[in-house]
Design a protein around this motif. Structure first.
Motif, short mmCIF file in Angstrom:
data_model
loop_
_atom_site.label_atom_id
_atom_site.label_comp_id
_atom_site.label_asym_id
_atom_site.label_seq_id
_atom_site.Cartn_x
_atom_site.Cartn_y
_atom_site.Cartn_z
N VAL A 228 -3.94 42.64 -9.47
CA VAL A 228 -4.25 41.22 -9.71
C VAL A 228 -4.65 41.03 -11.17
CG1 VAL A 228 -5.88 39.37 -9.14
CG2 VAL A 228 -4.92 40.80 -7.32
N SER A 229 -5.43 41.97 -11.67
CA SER A 229 -5.95 41.85 -13.04
C SER A 229 -4.83 41.85 -14.08
CB SER A 229 -6.91 43.01 -13.31
OG SER A 229 -7.34 43.01 -14.63
N VAL A 230 -3.79 42.67 -13.86
CA VAL A 230 -2.75 42.80 -14.90
C VAL A 230 -1.63 41.77 -14.76
CG1 VAL A 230 -3.15 45.27 -15.23
CG2 VAL A 230 -1.38 44.51 -13.62
N CYS A 231 -1.51 41.13 -13.61
CA CYS A 231 -0.36 40.22 -13.41
C CYS A 231 -0.47 39.02 -14.36
CB CYS A 231 -0.31 39.75 -11.96
SG CYS A 231 1.09 38.65 -11.67
N PRO A 232 0.51 38.83 -15.25
CA PRO A 232 0.39 37.77 -16.25
C PRO A 232 0.64 36.36 -15.70
CG PRO A 232 2.46 38.95 -16.55
CD PRO A 232 1.75 39.63 -15.43
N ILE B 201 7.68 37.41 -12.23
CA ILE B 201 8.71 37.46 -13.27
C ILE B 201 9.34 38.86 -13.36
CG2 ILE B 201 7.82 35.56 -14.69
CD1 ILE B 201 6.41 37.71 -16.44
N GLY B 202 8.95 39.74 -12.45
CA GLY B 202 9.56 41.07 -12.39
C GLY B 202 9.14 42.04 -13.48
N CYS B 203 7.97 41.79 -14.10
CA CYS B 203 7.53 42.67 -15.20
C CYS B 203 7.08 44.04 -14.71
CB CYS B 203 6.41 42.01 -16.00
SG CYS B 203 4.86 41.81 -15.07
N ARG B 204 6.69 44.14 -13.45
CA ARG B 204 6.25 45.38 -12.79
C ARG B 204 4.96 45.95 -13.38
NH1 ARG B 204 11.59 48.11 -13.85
NH2 ARG B 204 12.00 46.14 -14.89
N TYR B 205 4.15 45.11 -13.99
CA TYR B 205 2.84 45.58 -14.46
C TYR B 205 2.00 46.06 -13.27
CZ TYR B 205 3.30 43.65 -19.22
OH TYR B 205 3.68 43.39 -20.51
N CYS B 206 2.13 45.36 -12.14
CA CYS B 206 1.34 45.73 -10.96
C CYS B 206 1.71 47.13 -10.48
CB CYS B 206 1.53 44.71 -9.83
SG CYS B 206 3.25 44.46 -9.37
N VAL B 207 3.00 47.45 -10.57
CA VAL B 207 3.48 48.77 -10.15
C VAL B 207 2.82 49.85 -11.01
CG1 VAL B 207 5.52 50.25 -9.92
CG2 VAL B 207 5.68 47.82 -9.35
N ALA B 208 2.79 49.61 -12.31
CA ALA B 208 2.22 50.59 -13.24
C ALA B 208 0.70 50.66 -13.11
CB ALA B 208 2.61 50.23 -14.67
N SER C 157 -10.77 46.90 -18.20
CA SER C 157 -9.70 46.38 -19.05
C SER C 157 -9.92 44.91 -19.39
CB SER C 157 -8.33 46.58 -18.39
OG SER C 157 -8.29 45.88 -17.19
N GLU C 158 -10.51 44.14 -18.44
CA GLU C 158 -10.76 42.73 -18.74
C GLU C 158 -11.84 42.58 -19.81
OE1 GLU C 158 -11.36 40.51 -15.10
OE2 GLU C 158 -9.48 41.31 -14.31
N SER C 159 -12.82 43.49 -19.80
CA SER C 159 -13.84 43.47 -20.86
C SER C 159 -13.20 43.78 -22.20
CB SER C 159 -14.93 44.48 -20.56
OG SER C 159 -15.50 44.19 -19.32
N MET C 160 -12.23 44.72 -22.18
CA MET C 160 -11.53 45.08 -23.41
C MET C 160 -10.76 43.86 -23.94
SD MET C 160 -8.74 48.06 -24.14
CE MET C 160 -7.35 47.24 -23.40
N GLN C 161 -10.08 43.15 -23.02
CA GLN C 161 -9.32 41.97 -23.46
C GLN C 161 -10.24 40.93 -24.09
OE1 GLN C 161 -7.21 40.49 -20.04
NE2 GLN C 161 -6.30 42.49 -19.71
N GLU C 162 -11.41 40.73 -23.42
CA GLU C 162 -12.37 39.77 -23.95
C GLU C 162 -12.79 40.15 -25.37
OE1 GLU C 162 -16.09 38.72 -21.81
OE2 GLU C 162 -14.59 38.14 -20.33
N ALA C 163 -13.09 41.46 -25.54
CA ALA C 163 -13.52 41.94 -26.85
C ALA C 163 -12.40 41.75 -27.87
CB ALA C 163 -13.92 43.41 -26.75
#
Ligand code: SF4
Ligand code: SF4
Ligand code: SF4
Length: 327
Positions: free
Chosen positions: A127-131, A152-159, A289-295
């Motif tokens: 959920v966190s990575v899905c754009p 959109i088929g990016c497959r971030y969730c898979v990774a 990772s969300e904290s990293m994005q915020e930073a």
């Protein structure tokens, strides 16, 4: 389980690199957000490997209920033979085997079953990575759902999934992500997940997160070898299966790792025997990772303002030049 490139991306980028990036940008991991909490009306499954007889009725019911095609890996000689989760398979019963494989739930010369499926993480990486919010977690029930129309088929969730669950349907003209959604359509009709409904021994059990937690505690308090009753289908169905209690390992899989999961496992052999990721931190990758994005974004404020200033300077400079040329 060995650490391959995919695991490195999952854990490494989510953990160590997040901490490093936070430190570089002046936001210590201590400032990072907490793990998300179990939703108020969370539901889930308990899979007790010691009760599982490997009948695969759950796999069959899952296929039928979710209208999934057969997954043939042996040249059409047998009905449905998935080896792993796949674009055609939301759940699979796998087995640990050692030596003569005659002792159930024993490590030496033993065997034990494990049910693979989406664990409906409390703080899910997918959920966190899905754009585009194609993966969402219901704030009430905690079901992690997938919306094919938004994907959109990016497959971030898979990774990103630490448990190797979401599967991309490579062999279909209109591929989508395949994963268990806790039979949410059945739940909407007042029914229960198909795998729990058909399980003859109650090895797969449906219930509220809290009721399942109590059932886990009850089982952990049982004396191995003593006669006991185990609920079937739902924790409070009144329908039971009688059996001697088995010996359980200390760990409840999904209790704490990465913030916990709403599908939890009990077993008689250590979970690393099932090739499941073990030794995971309690801190969810999503929170890191969300904290990293915020930073990163807050760190980009100054450069962004400077860039906007440069753009304005360039605009007015060019405009003045044009005005001078025209005048
Ligand atoms: S197990 Fe994987 S797919 Fe399922 S909720 Fe967790 S991160 Fe998402
Ligand atoms: S909850 Fe439903 S979709 Fe998920 S594994 Fe069980 S039967 Fe399959
Ligand atoms: S239906 Fe129950 S006993 Fe049969 S394989 Fe699935 S979990 Fe095990």
């Amino acid at each position: 389980m060995s650490c391959n490139r995919r695991d490195f991306m999952r854990g490494g980028l989510g953990g160590a690199a997040a901490a490093a990036a936070c430190a570089t940008l002046g936001a210590s991991p201590a400032e990072a957000r907490e793990n998300k909490k179990v939703p108020g009306n969370a539901i889930g499954l308990l899979y007790d490997s010691t009760l599982c007889i490997g009948c695969k009725a759950c796999m069959s019911a899952c296929k039928t209920t979710n209208e999934l095609p057969l997954d043939d890996n042996v040249g059409g000689k047998l009905w449905d033979t998935p080896f792993e989760l796949s674009g055609k398979t939301y759940t699979v019963i796998k087995v640990y085997q050692d030596g003569t494989s005659v002792n159930k739930d024993q490590v030496k010369d033993g065997f034990a079953h494990i049910k693979r499926q989406c664990l409906h993480c409390i703080d899910p990486s997918c959920v966190s990575v899905c754009p585009v919010k194609a993966m969402t977690k219901n704030p009430e029930t905690g079901i992690v759902s997938y919306n094919a129309d938004a994907c959109i088929g990016c497959r971030y969730c898979v990774a990103a999934c630490p448990f190797h669950v979401p599967q991309f349907q490579y062999d279909t003209p209109f591929p989508r992500i395949a994963k268990c959604q806790l039979c949410k359509e059945e739940l909407a009709k007042g029914d229960i997940p198909a795998c729990a409904k058909v399980c003859p021994t109650g090895a797969t059990l449906f219930g509220s997160y809290n009721a399942l937690s109590k059932e886990i505690e009850r089982r952990k308090d049982m004396k191995p070898g003593e006669a006991n009753v185990f609920p079937r289908r739902t924790v409070d169905s009144g329908d039971t299966y009688e059996r001697a209690a088995a010996h359980y390992t200390e760990e409840v899989y999904g209790a704490k790792a990465l913030g916990g999961t709403q599908v939890r496992y009990l077993a008689g052999v250590p979970f690393d025997k099932f090739d499941l990721p073990v030794g995971l931190p309690e801190r969810s990758y999503a929170s890191q990772s969300e904290s990293m994005q915020e930073a990163l974004y807050s760190g980009l404020t100054v450069p962004a303002a400077a860039f906007a200033g440069l753009m304005l300077a360039a605009y007015f400079g060019t405009k003045n030049l044009h005005d001078d040329e025209e005048g």
